[in-house]
Scaffold this motif. Structure first.
Motif, short mmCIF file in Angstrom:
data_model
loop_
_atom_site.label_atom_id
_atom_site.label_comp_id
_atom_site.label_asym_id
_atom_site.label_seq_id
_atom_site.Cartn_x
_atom_site.Cartn_y
_atom_site.Cartn_z
N SER A 1 -15.73 43.97 -12.14
CA SER A 1 -17.15 44.14 -11.82
C SER A 1 -17.35 45.31 -10.86
N PRO A 2 -18.54 45.93 -10.92
CA PRO A 2 -18.80 47.07 -10.02
C PRO A 2 -18.72 46.65 -8.56
N GLY A 3 -18.08 47.45 -7.79
CA GLY A 3 -17.95 47.25 -6.36
C GLY A 3 -17.66 48.61 -5.74
N PRO A 4 -17.44 48.66 -4.45
CA PRO A 4 -17.23 49.96 -3.80
C PRO A 4 -16.10 50.78 -4.43
N ALA A 5 -14.96 50.17 -4.67
CA ALA A 5 -13.83 50.93 -5.23
C ALA A 5 -14.10 51.34 -6.67
N ASN A 6 -14.63 50.43 -7.48
CA ASN A 6 -14.86 50.75 -8.89
C ASN A 6 -15.92 51.83 -9.06
N VAL A 7 -16.96 51.78 -8.27
CA VAL A 7 -17.99 52.81 -8.35
C VAL A 7 -17.42 54.15 -7.88
N THR A 8 -16.58 54.12 -6.86
CA THR A 8 -15.93 55.34 -6.40
C THR A 8 -15.00 55.89 -7.48
N PHE A 9 -14.30 55.00 -8.19
CA PHE A 9 -13.46 55.45 -9.30
C PHE A 9 -14.29 56.16 -10.37
N ALA A 10 -15.42 55.58 -10.73
CA ALA A 10 -16.28 56.20 -11.75
C ALA A 10 -16.79 57.55 -11.27
N ALA A 11 -17.21 57.62 -10.02
CA ALA A 11 -17.71 58.90 -9.46
C ALA A 11 -16.60 59.94 -9.41
N ALA A 12 -15.40 59.52 -9.01
CA ALA A 12 -14.28 60.46 -8.97
C ALA A 12 -13.92 60.91 -10.37
N GLY A 13 -13.90 59.99 -11.33
CA GLY A 13 -13.61 60.37 -12.71
C GLY A 13 -14.61 61.37 -13.24
N ALA A 14 -15.89 61.16 -12.92
CA ALA A 14 -16.94 62.07 -13.38
C ALA A 14 -16.86 63.43 -12.68
N CYS B 1 -9.47 52.20 -16.12
CA CYS B 1 -10.62 52.16 -17.04
C CYS B 1 -11.87 52.73 -16.38
N TRP B 2 -12.11 52.40 -15.11
CA TRP B 2 -13.27 52.92 -14.39
C TRP B 2 -13.19 54.44 -14.25
N ILE B 3 -12.00 54.95 -13.95
CA ILE B 3 -11.83 56.40 -13.82
C ILE B 3 -12.08 57.07 -15.17
N ALA B 4 -11.50 56.51 -16.22
CA ALA B 4 -11.67 57.09 -17.56
C ALA B 4 -13.13 57.03 -17.99
N PHE B 5 -13.81 55.94 -17.69
CA PHE B 5 -15.23 55.81 -18.01
C PHE B 5 -16.04 56.87 -17.26
#
Length: 186
Positions: free
Chosen positions: A19-32, A160-164
């Motif tokens: 689920s989205p949380g601080p680390a997962n959202v940071t992963f998505a932002a870093a991936g983007a 998965c969050w980074i790749a997304f």
């Protein structure tokens, strides 16, 4: 460890970790922002600390947070301040960064994020309180097994969050997508 235990563990832990949380959202932002490869130090830092949390909680920290609940609140405040700082560094214009426009992220950023990530602490506490409720009587092998299971699930979902995020970054970078976004937000 039975297959029923593993399925039950996954049913509880997968939604918590994915689920989205601080680390997962940071992963998505870093991936983007950075792409998958340049986000891997972030993943290493966050998951190293997640594993360390497993050892610390599995072998005794839970009682300390129960005895000193203000420490959990202080952790939350520090976590929010650090995430605001990271969000600012991702969002500020490249002219202000004095770099090529892409923020650098290191293993240390990941470690700090995860140390201050209250959701990560709660997930770890939840895992041990549900699946090893009597830690003082649990064998070290049981505790280590839970830590390894959590590490495997964390690394795979965080990737998965980074790749997304990387995929979203590629999609949003093309001109057609930018035009549609501009029309949508007018």
């Amino acid at each position: 460890m039975s297959m029923e235990f593993v399925i039950t563990w996954l049913a509880v832990m997968l939604p918590l970790i994915f689920s989205p949380g601080p680390a997962n959202v940071t992963f998505a932002a870093a991936g983007a922002s950075l792409g998958v490869r340049q986000s891997l130090p972030l993943l290493a830092g966050i998951d190293f600390i997640f594993i360390l949390k497993g050892f610390v909680v599995g072998f005794g920290l839970m009682t300390w947070f129960i005895d000193y609940p203000v420490s959990l609140r202080a952790l939350q405040v520090c976590g929010v301040i650090y995430l605001v700082y990271l969000a600012y560094s991702f969002a500020k214009p490249s002219k202000l960064q004095g770099q090529s426009g892409v923020p650098k992220i290191s293993i240390w950023n990941g470690m700090v994020i995860q140390i201050l990530n209250v959701k990560g602490w709660i997930i770890t506490f939840t895992m041990f309180s549900v699946f090893a409720p009597n830690l003082e009587t649990e064998s070290a092998v049981s505790i280590l097994t839970l830590i390894v299971m959590m590490a495997i699930l964390n690394i795979s979902t965080h990737f998965c969050w980074i790749a997304f995020g990387g995929w979203l970054g590629k999609i949003s970078a093309n001109r057609k997508s930018q035009k549609m976004r501009g029309m949508f937000f007018l």
